[in-house]
Motif scaffolding. Structure first.
Motif, PDB file in Angstrom:
ATOM      1  N   UNK A 769      19.739  59.286  32.106  1.00 18.59           N
ATOM      2  CA  UNK A 769      20.124  58.291  33.113  1.00 18.59           C
ATOM      3  C   UNK A 769      19.599  56.914  32.727  1.00 18.59           C
ATOM      4  N   UNK A 770      18.356  56.877  32.236  1.00 21.11           N
ATOM      5  CA  UNK A 770      17.760  55.592  31.844  1.00 21.11           C
ATOM      6  C   UNK A 770      18.506  55.013  30.649  1.00 21.11           C
ATOM      7  N   UNK A 771      18.845  55.863  29.671  1.00 16.73           N
ATOM      8  CA  UNK A 771      19.594  55.383  28.502  1.00 16.73           C
ATOM      9  C   UNK A 771      20.976  54.878  28.906  1.00 16.73           C
ATOM     10  N   UNK A 772      21.625  55.614  29.814  1.00 15.94           N
ATOM     11  CA  UNK A 772      22.963  55.199  30.247  1.00 15.94           C
ATOM     12  C   UNK A 772      22.899  53.838  30.939  1.00 15.94           C
ATOM     13  N   UNK A 773      21.896  53.654  31.779  1.00 15.26           N
ATOM     14  CA  UNK A 773      21.761  52.383  32.476  1.00 15.26           C
ATOM     15  C   UNK A 773      21.473  51.234  31.520  1.00 15.26           C
ATOM     16  N   UNK A 774      20.873  51.560  30.371  1.00 11.88           N
ATOM     17  CA  UNK A 774      20.561  50.528  29.375  1.00 11.88           C
ATOM     18  C   UNK A 774      21.689  50.347  28.378  1.00 11.88           C
ATOM     19  N   UNK A 775      22.869  50.945  28.687  1.00 12.88           N
ATOM     20  CA  UNK A 775      24.076  50.793  27.876  1.00 12.88           C
ATOM     21  C   UNK A 775      24.038  51.621  26.614  1.00 12.88           C
ATOM     22  N   UNK A 776      23.081  52.538  26.496  1.00 10.08           N
ATOM     23  CA  UNK A 776      23.077  53.454  25.362  1.00 10.08           C
ATOM     24  C   UNK A 776      23.628  54.789  25.861  1.00 10.08           C
ATOM     25  N   UNK A 777      24.933  54.889  25.917  1.00  8.21           N
ATOM     26  CA  UNK A 777      25.579  56.059  26.497  1.00  8.21           C
ATOM     27  C   UNK A 777      26.261  56.877  25.417  1.00  8.21           C
ATOM     28  N   UNK A 778      26.820  57.980  25.822  1.00 12.61           N
ATOM     29  CA  UNK A 778      27.521  58.855  24.890  1.00 12.61           C
ATOM     30  C   UNK A 778      28.879  59.212  25.471  1.00 12.61           C
ATOM     31  N   UNK A 779      29.737  59.822  24.668  1.00 14.57           N
ATOM     32  CA  UNK A 779      31.067  60.182  25.133  1.00 14.57           C
ATOM     33  C   UNK A 779      31.024  61.191  26.273  1.00 14.57           C
ATOM     34  N   UNK A 780      29.945  61.967  26.352  1.00 13.26           N
ATOM     35  CA  UNK A 780      29.868  62.984  27.408  1.00 13.26           C
ATOM     36  C   UNK A 780      29.723  62.377  28.795  1.00 13.26           C
ATOM     37  N   UNK A 781      29.389  61.077  28.886  1.00 14.79           N
ATOM     38  CA  UNK A 781      29.214  60.429  30.177  1.00 14.79           C
ATOM     39  C   UNK A 781      30.328  59.432  30.478  1.00 14.79           C
ATOM     40  N   UNK A 782      31.419  59.452  29.699  1.00 14.21           N
ATOM     41  CA  UNK A 782      32.495  58.495  29.920  1.00 14.21           C
ATOM     42  C   UNK A 782      33.284  58.791  31.200  1.00 14.21           C
ATOM     43  N   UNK A 783      33.130  60.000  31.726  1.00 16.01           N
ATOM     44  CA  UNK A 783      33.920  60.387  32.899  1.00 16.01           C
ATOM     45  C   UNK A 783      33.335  59.853  34.200  1.00 16.01           C
ATOM     46  N   UNK A 784      32.176  59.214  34.150  1.00 14.26           N
ATOM     47  CA  UNK A 784      31.569  58.725  35.383  1.00 14.26           C
ATOM     48  C   UNK A 784      32.464  57.719  36.080  1.00 14.26           C
ATOM     49  N   UNK A 785      32.395  57.738  37.408  1.00 16.15           N
ATOM     50  CA  UNK A 785      33.233  56.827  38.180  1.00 16.15           C
ATOM     51  C   UNK A 785      32.807  55.379  37.945  1.00 16.15           C
ATOM     52  N   UNK A 786      33.765  54.490  38.153  1.00 16.34           N
ATOM     53  CA  UNK A 786      33.531  53.077  37.862  1.00 16.34           C
ATOM     54  C   UNK A 786      32.418  52.500  38.729  1.00 16.34           C
TER      55      UNK A 786
END
Length: 857
Positions: A769-786
């Protein structure tokens, strides 16, 4: 208007001149796309409809074409003319034609009249003649008239006659006694009472219909009531306008009542259900409750001028205009003292507002109140500024504002009321408890009063006010909850000035109570030293009331609110029980969960999660759900004195638990429990019944901390998270939204930089969650709602920063699940909550017990 094909313009029909005018100023623009086409075909018929005037432009012309008017020239000569064209919307001139010279001219509408100036002196002389009734020259023998006395169901047409100086009314179409067989109606004392008959429209000139007579009488009645109401509002003496005869009927001994009637000597502490029950009481109790009702009744009638008396005759006249009288009831209550013992016998007269015939919508009735989060935020602000809170109470708040024009009510006195004379009604002048719009009227009254003092509401929290009373002094902060309020300022001078202006200049009925001992059903305990201010909040009295309701006095206490091995989501719905049993269980669970929710919103954050889980079963309740709710009450019984504490020393306790320093400003923690609460592995004996979808959804939780717990939430997520990271992102999104709301309030108060860092820290225990919030995401989290991208934007905009904290020490974990680890739950609870403050010799201390206060929801 019509379209003219020849001129490519619009044809306008002018009713006053009865002509068609073609205007080239109004053309069809070929470059602008046309509106919708309805494919309507003319069928040869013509339709007519009537449209009433709703604006200045749609009102009928002041002078009709052909109407005769009079005007004066520069020499003062009077002339007559006929109107040719009425004035337009943007012109004040009338086109007229002189009746003698046939000259056409334009005259200012303000300089013409329909009265012949040459005959004005004759009219004036005629009005001042010695008539039977002054200014009513039509009152003569054998004149046509319509009689509509209050005792008559229908008006009568006939003749007004004077026979040997005795006035009478002869119904019928002829005035001859030989051909008219109707019995004349005598009009005794007509010379003295005639003006009243005429002004009340009991006697009307000429012959008119039933409906016309009703309309004239109703308008006359409404006019009298408006005049009486204005005089009453401007007068300090109600006897100038009230029905003096009705006032005289009230026994004088009833007016000698006590203020704040004591309930200490009551033989029976249970209040009466109605006024009739007074007759079945012990003599001493009857005297107490009689005096209590007199205190409320005359407090409204005399002190606040709540209503004026009207007779049954006046009520019948007003009923077609205002409507049926609304019933009222008298509600008795025993107010306890700080020890929970009977202290004051109190009555409240209320209206059955559900019978209000007006079709009010939500906007008409809505009035905001201060939320628990806003209250705790104000407490945290006071602690941060080392200020002591003060509290106040507006007396009879809903009765302090006047009813607006056109909002009229007539009330029936409470049943068996011994103080209102028979056949008497109450016409409201001010708002009263029970009316649908009373809360809004009161809020507007309080808001406008504070604004007039220079104290304005926050744009994002309309019940939090702030303003500066002196240029060289700090502002004052006020939180309003209906009629109760708290306030503080770093300057005692500002607090004193606020109290003086509100009570003396604004003439508000208010009591200033000093340091609060209880507020909104919560017990306040304040400890103030030279270095810091500590404020402790608890709801022990409300817990005692809940224990008494469920008869759990002798029940054993529980260590936690969760039954180990028996999660609530695992309870099966039992449809084999009788419907009556299920209904009883449902009603009881709703009552208990409502009380638990009130506690969890106030101070008991330790039961927030279980309350949220139980609330999901209010529509499908079983006895097992009720048992789970009672288990929570057994837990509260063992720690009912605990509460939440706001103090700068609280930060030290949290820092010791987290093992790293905290900011002295707002800090947030978020967490989520991925998946269902019942995460046990299936066995051969596990039921294969279908599981409700919502049970597989995660629970989000977060905590905002500022010298104490300011805001907390436990909420089951709206959709099923596909991973723990996704569940944590949803929880963090809820936390960011709450921080934005707090930031908006603090900006309104001018305290954003004082109570929030430039970048507010949020601690979370999920690295993905912390990485995603810092814009270091992966393809597995692309489905999250806008919408969850708002978290990432808040990080990129430096509004928040999300840091990692171990799951074992994440305090938000207490809001995400039914904790099976008793030791972990109790440790986290003891960090977030506190026991009552201890006495300190060098401290100014305020510590009181009080009984349960019913929530003002």
């Amino acid at each position: 208007f019509f379209f003219d094909k020849q001129s490519d313009g619009l044809l306008f029909y002018i009713p006053t001149s009865k002509k068609l005018i073609s205007s080239a100023d109004y053309r069809l623009d070929p470059y602008v796309p046309s509106g919708p086409v309805f494919n309507l075909a003319y069928d040869g018929s013509i339709g007519f409809d009537l449209y009433t005037a709703t604006s200045e432009q749609m009102r009928p012309p002041p002078y009709e074409t052909g109407e005769k008017i009079y005007y004066s020239d520069v020499d003062g000569q009077h002339h007559s003319a006929l109107v040719i064209l009425s004035p337009s919307d943007d012109s004040p001139y009338v086109t007229v034609q002189n009746t003698v010279t046939n000259d056409i001219t334009e005259l200012d509408i303000n300089k013409i009249t329909t009265l012949n100036p040459t005959s004005l002196h004759e009219i004036e002389r005629d009005l001042t003649k010695d008539h039977v009734i002054p200014f009513h020259p039509w009152i003569q023998h054998n004149v046509k008239a319509t009689l509509f006395l209050p005792s008559m169901k229908h008006p009568k047409q006939g003749f007004l006659q004077n026979i040997n100086n005795a006035w009478q009314f002869l119904p019928g179409r002829t005035s001859s006694r030989h051909s008219n067989k109707n019995e004349p109606i005598p009009l005794p004392n007509f010379v003295d009472e005639g003006e009243t008959h005429l002004s009340h429209k009991h006697l009307i000139s000429g012959w008119i219909t039933h409906q016309q007579a009703m309309d004239q009488r109703n308008k006359a009645t409404a006019t009298r009531q408006v005049v009486r109401r204005i005089v009453f509002a401007q007068s300090a003496d109600p006897s100038l306008t009230n029905n003096i005869m009705i006032e005289h009927l009230i026994k004088h001994e009833h007016k000698d009542f006590a203020r704040k009637v004591s309930a200490v000597t009551l033989q029976d502490p249970i209040p009466p259900k109605n006024l009739h029950n007074h007759n079945n009481m012990h003599e001493s109790d009857k005297e107490i409750w009689d005096m209590s009702y007199a205190e409320e009744y005359f407090g409204l009638h005399t002190d606040t001028k709540m209503w004026e008396y009207i007779s049954e005759e006046e009520y019948e006249l007003l009923k077609p205009v205002i409507g049926q009288a609304l019933p009222t009831f008298a509600l008795a209550m025993v107010k306890p003292n700080e020890h929970g013992k009977p202290h004051r016998a109190k009555y409240r007269i209320c209206v059955l507002g559900n019978l209000d015939p007006n079709d009010w919508n939500k906007t008409d009735c809505f009035a905001p109140v201060m939320s628990h989060m806003e209250l705790r935020l104000m407490i945290a602000m006071a602690v941060q500024m080392k200020c002591s809170l003060k509290s106040g109470d507006f007396k009879q708040a809903f009765c302090q504002s006047y009813l607006p024009e056109g909002e009229d009510y007539i009330l029936r006195p409470p049943k068996d009321c011994p103080l209102t004379p028979p056949k008497t009604y109450l016409k409201l002048i001010r708002t009263l408890y029970g009316l649908k719009r009373s809360p809004q009227h009161w809020y507007e009254k309080a808001r406008d009063t504070l604004i007039s003092m220079g104290i304005h509401p926050c744009a994002h929290a309309p019940c939090i006010f702030t303003g500066t009373l002196f240029e060289d002094e700090p502002p004052i902060y006020i939180g309003l909850y209906v009629d109760d309020f708290i306030y503080f300022s770093p300057s005692p001078k500002v607090e004193r000035e606020f109290e003086r202006r509100l009570k003396n200049e604004k003439k508000m009925l208010v009591d200033f109570l000093g340091t609060p001992t209880h507020f909104l059903g919560m017990r306040f305990e304040t400890l103030q030293t030279d270095d810091e201010v500590s404020i402790f909040l608890s709801q022990e009295a409300s817990i005692d009331a809940l224990i008494e309701q469920l008869n759990l006095h002798s029940a054993n206490t529980a260590q936690t609110p969760y039954r180990s091995g028996f999660p609530v989501d695992k309870i099966k719905s039992n449809t084999n029980l009788p419907k009556t049993k299920l209904f009883e269980a449902q009603q009881l669970l709703r009552s208990v969960v409502g009380s638990l929710n009130w506690l969890s919103c106030g101070t008991r954050l330790d039961i927030t999660t279980i309350t949220n889980i139980l609330a999901k079963y209010l529509h499908s309740t079983t006895p097992s759900h009720v048992a789970a709710a009672k288990y929570v009450v057994r837990y509260l019984k063992g720690c009912k004195s605990m509460g939440i504490k706001f103090s700068t020393s609280q930060n030290t306790k949290v820092q010791a638990y987290l093992n790293f320093p905290l900011s002295s400003k707002i800090t947030a923690l978020s967490d989520a429990n991925w998946g269902p609460q019942d995460a046990s592995a299936p066995t051969l004996t596990t039921s294969k019944d279908a599981v409700d979808i919502f049970k597989s959804r995660s629970i989000s939780g977060f905590l905002l901390w500022l010298n104490g717990p300011v805001h907390w939430v436990s909420k089951r997520q709206a959709i099923t998270a596909r991973s723990s990271a996704e569940a944590e992102i949803y929880a963090t999104d809820e936390c960011v939204k709450a921080l934005l709301h707090v930031q908006h309030i603090l900006i309104d108060l001018g305290l954003r930089d004082i109570l929030m860092d430039a970048t507010t820290p949020i601690f979370n225990d999920n690295q993905a969650c912390i990485n995603w919030a810092s814009n270091m995401t992966s393809k597995s989290l692309r489905h999250l709602q806008i919408r969850e991208n708002a978290v990432r934007e808040s990080v990129q905009n430096s509004f928040v920063t999300i840091s990692h904290v171990s799951g074992k020490i994440n305090l938000a974990d207490i809001f995400t699940k039914e904790d099976k680890d008793t030791s972990h739950f109790l440790t986290a609870r003891d960090v977030l909550m506190s026991a009552p403050l201890l006495a300190a010799p060098s401290a100014k201390r305020s510590h009181y017990q009080f009984s349960a206060v019913k929530p003002q929801c």
